[in-house]
Motif scaffolding. Structure first.
Motif, PDB file in Angstrom:
ATOM      1  N   ILE A  78      46.978  44.590  19.460  1.00 18.64           N
ATOM      2  CA  ILE A  78      48.390  44.351  19.234  1.00 18.64           C
ATOM      3  C   ILE A  78      48.851  43.156  20.065  1.00 18.64           C
ATOM      4  N   TYR A  79      48.518  43.162  21.352  1.00 21.06           N
ATOM      5  CA  TYR A  79      48.948  42.096  22.247  1.00 21.06           C
ATOM      6  C   TYR A  79      47.880  41.865  23.297  1.00 21.06           C
ATOM      7  N   GLN A  80      47.558  40.624  23.530  1.00 19.92           N
ATOM      8  CA  GLN A  80      46.564  40.305  24.550  1.00 19.92           C
ATOM      9  C   GLN A  80      46.992  39.019  25.229  1.00 19.92           C
ATOM     10  N   GLU A  81      47.202  39.102  26.542  1.00 16.86           N
ATOM     11  CA  GLU A  81      47.748  37.960  27.257  1.00 16.86           C
ATOM     12  C   GLU A  81      46.693  36.915  27.585  1.00 16.86           C
ATOM     13  N   PHE A  82      45.553  37.320  28.144  1.00 18.51           N
ATOM     14  CA  PHE A  82      44.549  36.358  28.587  1.00 18.51           C
ATOM     15  C   PHE A  82      43.195  36.652  27.974  1.00 18.51           C
ATOM     16  N   GLY A  83      42.522  35.631  27.457  1.00 19.09           N
ATOM     17  CA  GLY A  83      41.134  35.726  27.028  1.00 19.09           C
ATOM     18  C   GLY A  83      40.860  36.859  26.061  1.00 19.09           C
ATOM     19  N   ASN A  84      39.578  37.225  25.992  1.00 21.17           N
ATOM     20  CA  ASN A  84      39.199  38.345  25.141  1.00 21.17           C
ATOM     21  C   ASN A  84      38.680  39.487  26.010  1.00 21.17           C
ATOM     22  N   ALA A  85      38.790  40.687  25.511  1.00 18.87           N
ATOM     23  CA  ALA A  85      38.425  41.878  26.288  1.00 18.87           C
ATOM     24  C   ALA A  85      36.925  41.997  26.485  1.00 18.87           C
ATOM     25  N   SER A  86      36.142  41.303  25.658  1.00 16.46           N
ATOM     26  CA  SER A  86      34.694  41.412  25.782  1.00 16.46           C
ATOM     27  C   SER A  86      34.126  40.487  26.859  1.00 16.46           C
ATOM     28  N   ASN A  87      34.969  39.693  27.501  1.00 15.78           N
ATOM     29  CA  ASN A  87      34.514  38.788  28.553  1.00 15.78           C
ATOM     30  C   ASN A  87      34.357  39.579  29.846  1.00 15.78           C
ATOM     31  N   SER A  88      33.167  40.093  30.092  1.00 16.62           N
ATOM     32  CA  SER A  88      32.937  40.967  31.245  1.00 16.62           C
ATOM     33  C   SER A  88      32.957  40.205  32.561  1.00 16.62           C
ATOM     34  N   GLU A  89      32.608  38.919  32.551  1.00 11.19           N
ATOM     35  CA  GLU A  89      32.614  38.145  33.798  1.00 11.19           C
ATOM     36  C   GLU A  89      34.015  38.026  34.370  1.00 11.19           C
ATOM     37  N   ALA A  90      35.008  37.923  33.526  1.00 11.49           N
ATOM     38  CA  ALA A  90      36.381  37.812  34.002  1.00 11.49           C
ATOM     39  C   ALA A  90      36.895  39.138  34.554  1.00 11.49           C
ATOM     40  N   LEU A  91      36.341  40.244  34.055  1.00 11.84           N
ATOM     41  CA  LEU A  91      36.804  41.554  34.489  1.00 11.84           C
ATOM     42  C   LEU A  91      36.148  42.021  35.786  1.00 11.84           C
ATOM     43  N   GLU A  92      35.003  41.443  36.143  1.00  9.51           N
ATOM     44  CA  GLU A  92      34.332  41.845  37.376  1.00  9.51           C
ATOM     45  C   GLU A  92      35.133  41.369  38.575  1.00  9.51           C
ATOM     46  N   ARG A  93      35.151  42.192  39.622  1.00  9.60           N
ATOM     47  CA  ARG A  93      35.883  41.779  40.811  1.00  9.60           C
ATOM     48  C   ARG A  93      35.035  40.804  41.619  1.00  9.60           C
ATOM     49  N   ALA A  94      35.694  39.884  42.234  1.00 10.39           N
ATOM     50  CA  ALA A  94      34.994  38.889  43.040  1.00 10.39           C
ATOM     51  C   ALA A  94      34.595  39.507  44.366  1.00 10.39           C
ATOM     52  N   THR A  95      33.333  39.348  44.752  1.00  7.70           N
ATOM     53  CA  THR A  95      32.841  39.886  46.001  1.00  7.70           C
ATOM     54  C   THR A  95      32.546  38.732  46.946  1.00  7.70           C
ATOM     55  N   PRO A  96      33.222  38.697  48.091  1.00  8.78           N
ATOM     56  CA  PRO A  96      32.941  37.608  49.023  1.00  8.78           C
ATOM     57  C   PRO A  96      31.557  37.784  49.651  1.00  8.78           C
ATOM     58  N   GLU A  97      30.829  36.706  49.758  1.00 10.49           N
ATOM     59  CA  GLU A  97      29.492  36.740  50.361  1.00 10.49           C
ATOM     60  C   GLU A  97      29.645  36.352  51.831  1.00 10.49           C
ATOM     61  N   LEU A  98      29.733  37.342  52.708  1.00  6.55           N
ATOM     62  CA  LEU A  98      29.864  37.082  54.140  1.00  6.55           C
ATOM     63  C   LEU A  98      28.491  37.034  54.789  1.00  6.55           C
ATOM     64  N   PRO A  99      28.317  36.210  55.828  1.00  3.57           N
ATOM     65  CA  PRO A  99      27.050  36.219  56.559  1.00  3.57           C
ATOM     66  C   PRO A  99      26.874  37.544  57.298  1.00  3.57           C
TER      67      PRO A  99
END
Length: 116
Positions: free
Chosen positions: A14-35
């Motif tokens: 019905i309504y989708q603001e950003f991109g497509n729902a099948s884009n799994s890379e965009a949905l993954e949370r960013a994990t900071p790589e700390l030393p």
């Protein structure tokens, strides 16, 4: 309605603001790589929810899943037992707190034993 019409109605967006729902890379949370020196790791032995079996749980990692998998492999070799990665925590079968602390501190992590 037959099953074909029902399935086509489920897939309508019905309504989708950003991109497509099948884009799994965009949905993954960013994990900071700390030393390793900047990470505070906790090691504890736990039995809850495991039918009385003791498991060493290692938490506090802020790294990528690939790094966690490599670290788990190293720990499993050193402890001589199995293990898994669950939600950025490592679980090793058996009570291997001392060995895990020793291995992780050799790799440069700040490690503490928590719990009893």
């Amino acid at each position: 309605m037959d099953s074909k019409q029902k399935s086509s109605q489920k897939n309508k967006i019905i309504y989708q603001e950003f991109g497509n729902a099948s884009n799994s890379e965009a949905l993954e949370r960013a994990t900071p790589e700390l030393p390793p020196q900047q990470q505070n790791i906790r090691v504890q032995a736990s039995r809850s929810g495991r039918k009385g079996k003791t498991v060493t749980v290692i938490t506090g990692f802020q790294t990528k899943p690939e790094t966690l998998a490599q670290l788990l492999k190293q720990l499993k070799n050193q402890c001589g037992s199995g293990g898994t990665v669950k939600d950025d925590t490592l679980e090793i079968q058996g009570d291997h707190r001392q060995k895990a602390v020793q291995v992780l501190s050799e790799l440069g992590y700040k490690v503490k034993i928590s719990g009893g």
